[in-house]
Design a protein around this motif. Sequence first.
Motif, PDB file in Angstrom:
ATOM      1  N   GLN A   1      39.128   5.110  14.843  1.00 39.86           N
ATOM      2  CA  GLN A   1      37.590   4.735  13.877  1.00 39.86           C
ATOM      3  C   GLN A   1      37.933   5.072  12.239  1.00 39.86           C
ATOM      4  OE1 GLN A   1      34.698   7.696  16.015  1.00 39.86           O
ATOM      5  NE2 GLN A   1      33.285   6.114  15.526  1.00 39.86           N
TER       6      GLN A   1
ATOM      7  N   ARG B   1      37.243   1.853  10.311  1.00 34.43           N
ATOM      8  CA  ARG B   1      36.346   2.023   8.931  1.00 34.43           C
ATOM      9  C   ARG B   1      36.908   1.427   7.447  1.00 34.43           C
ATOM     10  NH1 ARG B   1      31.432   2.529   9.356  1.00 34.43           N
ATOM     11  NH2 ARG B   1      31.696   0.819   8.123  1.00 34.43           N
TER      12      ARG B   1
ATOM     13  N   HIS C   1      34.012  -3.471  14.246  1.00 35.64           N
ATOM     14  CA  HIS C   1      33.051  -2.945  14.646  1.00 35.64           C
ATOM     15  C   HIS C   1      33.005  -2.783  16.070  1.00 35.64           C
ATOM     16  CE1 HIS C   1      30.408  -3.445  11.034  1.00 35.64           C
ATOM     17  NE2 HIS C   1      30.926  -4.772  11.008  1.00 35.64           N
TER      18      HIS C   1
ATOM     19  N   ASN D   1      34.927   0.517  16.734  1.00 39.99           N
ATOM     20  CA  ASN D   1      34.018   1.486  16.299  1.00 39.99           C
ATOM     21  C   ASN D   1      32.959   1.779  17.251  1.00 39.99           C
ATOM     22  OD1 ASN D   1      33.906   3.225  14.141  1.00 39.99           O
ATOM     23  ND2 ASN D   1      33.012   1.907  12.657  1.00 39.99           N
TER      24      ASN D   1
ATOM     25  N   TYR E   1      32.344   5.218  19.621  1.00 42.64           N
ATOM     26  CA  TYR E   1      31.272   5.972  19.588  1.00 42.64           C
ATOM     27  C   TYR E   1      30.464   6.276  20.941  1.00 42.64           C
ATOM     28  CZ  TYR E   1      30.001   5.758  14.482  1.00 42.64           C
ATOM     29  OH  TYR E   1      30.049   5.933  12.985  1.00 42.64           O
TER      30      TYR E   1
ATOM     31  N   GLU F   1      26.754  -0.543  16.230  1.00 43.47           N
ATOM     32  CA  GLU F   1      28.186  -1.277  15.992  1.00 43.47           C
ATOM     33  C   GLU F   1      28.275  -2.662  16.903  1.00 43.47           C
ATOM     34  OE1 GLU F   1      30.510  -0.793  13.837  1.00 43.47           O
ATOM     35  OE2 GLU F   1      29.325   0.574  12.773  1.00 43.47           O
TER      36      GLU F   1
END
Length: 185
Positions: free
Chosen positions: A140, A144, A161, A164, A168, A180
């Motif tokens: 992550q 980012r 994305h 990510n 999550y 995302e």
Amino acid sequence: DADVTASAQDSLTYEAAELNYTRGNCTDAVADFEKYLQRFSKAIFKVNANYYIADCKYRNKDYDSALSGYEFVITQPKNQFTEKSLLNAAAINFWKKDYQRALAQYEALEGSAEVKDNLTAAIVGQMRSAMQIKEYSKAQVCARKILDGGSADKDLVNEAHLINGKCYLQNAELANAKDELLIVA
């Protein structure tokens, strides 16, 4: 004076091998560099010779042999071949599914890269390696960095994305995951 110093012999032997390399004759260059390294135990151009052997072997898709040369170069003090050696060694290790080692090499590359594309490759490589070994927080952080970096590469942005979102999901942060994943969809 017919008595050529050991240092001069070292240099002349190396330069003959390097000439084959610069002419694109990898077969002869590898043989010459290997003879050079065997002949001179304290070779002046040991790092260069190992890099050029690795580079030739990499070009010939002999990745296992190339890896040992790149990893030798990486263990030496930072030099002109460190960045490319880290990039190629990490890529080979990733391809061989040695994700832990690839991750470490991509991290080292991020810390020393001077070429922008290599810096990007280091972050992407870390993100992908971290996902493979389920280090979701590391993946992550890298995702980012890609998203914050304003990359023009749409596929890379989508991948960041997606990763990510998957991270999550692993952390049961469903609302963030949905956000995302909707971006990717």
